[in-house]
Design a protein around this motif. Structure first.
Motif, PDB file in Angstrom:
ATOM      1  N   PRO A  60     -15.496 -23.844  23.394  1.00 21.89           N
ATOM      2  CA  PRO A  60     -16.198 -23.210  24.563  1.00 21.89           C
ATOM      3  C   PRO A  60     -15.512 -21.967  25.166  1.00 21.89           C
ATOM      4  CG  PRO A  60     -16.251 -25.526  25.021  1.00 21.89           C
ATOM      5  CD  PRO A  60     -15.204 -25.370  23.886  1.00 21.89           C
ATOM      6  N   TRP A  61     -14.457 -22.436  25.698  1.00 24.81           N
ATOM      7  CA  TRP A  61     -13.569 -21.137  26.175  1.00 24.81           C
ATOM      8  C   TRP A  61     -13.443 -20.062  25.169  1.00 24.81           C
ATOM      9  CZ3 TRP A  61      -8.984 -18.597  24.939  1.00 24.81           C
ATOM     10  CH2 TRP A  61      -8.586 -17.657  25.940  1.00 24.81           C
ATOM     11  N   LEU A  62     -13.180 -20.146  23.756  1.00 19.69           N
ATOM     12  CA  LEU A  62     -13.059 -19.109  22.902  1.00 19.69           C
ATOM     13  C   LEU A  62     -14.400 -18.532  22.927  1.00 19.69           C
ATOM     14  CD1 LEU A  62     -11.019 -21.094  20.170  1.00 19.69           C
ATOM     15  CD2 LEU A  62     -10.200 -19.202  21.607  1.00 19.69           C
ATOM     16  N   LEU A  63     -15.503 -19.034  22.687  1.00 18.50           N
ATOM     17  CA  LEU A  63     -16.569 -18.236  22.842  1.00 18.50           C
ATOM     18  C   LEU A  63     -16.796 -17.282  24.123  1.00 18.50           C
ATOM     19  CD1 LEU A  63     -19.246 -17.743  21.267  1.00 18.50           C
ATOM     20  CD2 LEU A  63     -20.343 -19.823  22.613  1.00 18.50           C
ATOM     21  N   GLY A  64     -16.649 -18.135  25.301  1.00 17.56           N
ATOM     22  CA  GLY A  64     -16.954 -17.340  26.418  1.00 17.56           C
ATOM     23  C   GLY A  64     -15.890 -16.170  26.629  1.00 17.56           C
ATOM     24  N   GLN A 144     -22.113 -23.220  26.885  1.00 13.95           N
ATOM     25  CA  GLN A 144     -21.164 -21.790  27.068  1.00 13.95           C
ATOM     26  C   GLN A 144     -22.120 -20.756  26.189  1.00 13.95           C
ATOM     27  OE1 GLN A 144     -18.574 -20.476  28.614  1.00 13.95           O
ATOM     28  NE2 GLN A 144     -19.719 -18.735  27.704  1.00 13.95           N
ATOM     29  N   ALA A 145     -22.798 -21.221  25.124  1.00  9.61           N
ATOM     30  CA  ALA A 145     -23.780 -20.349  24.470  1.00  9.61           C
ATOM     31  C   ALA A 145     -25.124 -20.051  24.989  1.00  9.61           C
ATOM     32  CB  ALA A 145     -24.014 -20.950  23.080  1.00  9.61           C
ATOM     33  N   LEU A 146     -25.557 -21.168  25.831  1.00 13.69           N
ATOM     34  CA  LEU A 146     -26.726 -20.555  26.451  1.00 13.69           C
ATOM     35  C   LEU A 146     -26.226 -19.781  27.695  1.00 13.69           C
ATOM     36  CD1 LEU A 146     -28.497 -24.270  26.790  1.00 13.69           C
ATOM     37  CD2 LEU A 146     -29.203 -22.010  25.470  1.00 13.69           C
ATOM     38  N   ILE A 147     -24.947 -19.796  28.269  1.00 14.13           N
ATOM     39  CA  ILE A 147     -24.746 -19.002  29.383  1.00 14.13           C
ATOM     40  C   ILE A 147     -24.688 -17.551  28.611  1.00 14.13           C
ATOM     41  CG2 ILE A 147     -22.587 -18.170  30.829  1.00 14.13           C
ATOM     42  CD1 ILE A 147     -22.135 -21.424  31.397  1.00 14.13           C
ATOM     43  N   GLY A 148     -23.959 -17.521  27.482  1.00 11.64           N
ATOM     44  CA  GLY A 148     -23.792 -16.107  26.880  1.00 11.64           C
ATOM     45  C   GLY A 148     -25.336 -15.570  26.476  1.00 11.64           C
ATOM     46  N   LEU A 149     -26.205 -16.357  26.047  1.00 15.43           N
ATOM     47  CA  LEU A 149     -27.569 -15.955  25.687  1.00 15.43           C
ATOM     48  C   LEU A 149     -28.079 -15.223  27.197  1.00 15.43           C
ATOM     49  CD1 LEU A 149     -29.869 -17.676  23.472  1.00 15.43           C
ATOM     50  CD2 LEU A 149     -30.838 -16.986  25.745  1.00 15.43           C
ATOM     51  N   GLU A 159     -18.128  -6.720  25.981  1.00 13.07           N
ATOM     52  CA  GLU A 159     -17.422  -6.668  24.597  1.00 13.07           C
ATOM     53  C   GLU A 159     -16.314  -7.806  24.590  1.00 13.07           C
ATOM     54  OE1 GLU A 159     -18.611  -5.495  22.135  1.00 13.07           O
ATOM     55  OE2 GLU A 159     -20.146  -4.859  23.125  1.00 13.07           O
ATOM     56  N   SER A 160     -15.711  -7.806  25.936  1.00  6.82           N
ATOM     57  CA  SER A 160     -14.616  -8.736  26.115  1.00  6.82           C
ATOM     58  C   SER A 160     -15.047 -10.352  26.241  1.00  6.82           C
ATOM     59  CB  SER A 160     -13.769  -8.417  27.364  1.00  6.82           C
ATOM     60  OG  SER A 160     -14.422  -8.357  28.491  1.00  6.82           O
ATOM     61  N   GLY A 161     -16.140 -10.480  26.476  1.00  5.71           N
ATOM     62  CA  GLY A 161     -16.824 -11.890  26.563  1.00  5.71           C
ATOM     63  C   GLY A 161     -18.042 -12.161  27.066  1.00  5.71           C
ATOM     64  N   VAL A 162     -18.911 -12.857  26.279  1.00  4.75           N
ATOM     65  CA  VAL A 162     -20.182 -13.016  26.778  1.00  4.75           C
ATOM     66  C   VAL A 162     -20.426 -13.824  28.018  1.00  4.75           C
ATOM     67  CG1 VAL A 162     -21.331 -12.423  24.451  1.00  4.75           C
ATOM     68  CG2 VAL A 162     -20.874 -14.724  24.760  1.00  4.75           C
ATOM     69  N   GLY A 163     -19.427 -14.626  28.040  1.00  8.93           N
ATOM     70  CA  GLY A 163     -19.504 -15.916  29.031  1.00  8.93           C
ATOM     71  C   GLY A 163     -18.528 -15.871  30.162  1.00  8.93           C
ATOM     72  N   ALA A 164     -17.490 -15.084  29.850  1.00 11.01           N
ATOM     73  CA  ALA A 164     -16.351 -15.023  30.794  1.00 11.01           C
ATOM     74  C   ALA A 164     -16.353 -14.240  32.025  1.00 11.01           C
ATOM     75  CB  ALA A 164     -15.276 -14.313  29.852  1.00 11.01           C
TER      76      ALA A 164
END
Length: 164
Positions: A60-64, A144-149, A159-164
């Protein structure tokens, strides 16, 4: 939201320590086995647990943080609207896939827990210890994917992160 990101960061650091521990255990095992002809019964199995848990809780951290593997040959050439659409679609796919894996993995974990399955090795650990990592890791990845979505749909992803 901030508490979730702090949790993910703590899990990422925990994963790093688990990888370090796995390397240490395997180094010890090789040294004990080949230099002293005294192999351990625990090093290989415990290092596997460290690698499994480390991989699952780091996802999850890697995705965020946008540190996952990405093929961006096409998306880098798109306009902002196209990038946004790709981000929304990819986060939807990740969330859906992760939810399925978390659900199925939870069933496998629970079945092993109920039946009392063990690894059958000399250490004979319960298999559910390793299997629990899958629903935990992928469950957090769903969030995390739902936060990114959500951020991609609003156009607030970076570009540096969809959820960070």
């Amino acid at each position: 939201m901030k508490a979730f990101f702090l949790l993910l960061k703590a899990l990422a650091w925990t994963a790093a320590l688990l990888f370090l521990a796995a390397g240490g255990m395997l180094t010890y095992e090789v040294t004990a086995r080949y230099l002293f002809v005294a192999p351990t019964i625990w090093a290989a199995e415990l290092s596997q647990l460290c690698l499994i848990w480390g991989s699952m809780i780091a996802m999850p951290w890697l995705l965020g943080a946008n540190r996952h593997i990405a093929v961006d040959l096409v998306t880098d050439r798109l306009r902002p609207g196209g990038r946004r659409l790709c981000a929304v679609l990819s986060m939807a796919v990740v969330a859906t896939f992760s939810a399925i894996v978390a659900w199925k993995g939870g069933g496998i974990f629970w079945d092993s827990f109920e039946r009392g399955r063990t690894t059958g090795s000399m250490l004979d650990l319960p298999t559910w210890i390793a299997e629990l990592a899958v629903p935990v890791g992928f469950g957090l990845l769903v969030v995390q994917a739902l936060i990114g979505l959500t951020r991609a749909a609003r156009g607030t992803f970076s570009e540096s992160g969809v959820g960070a």
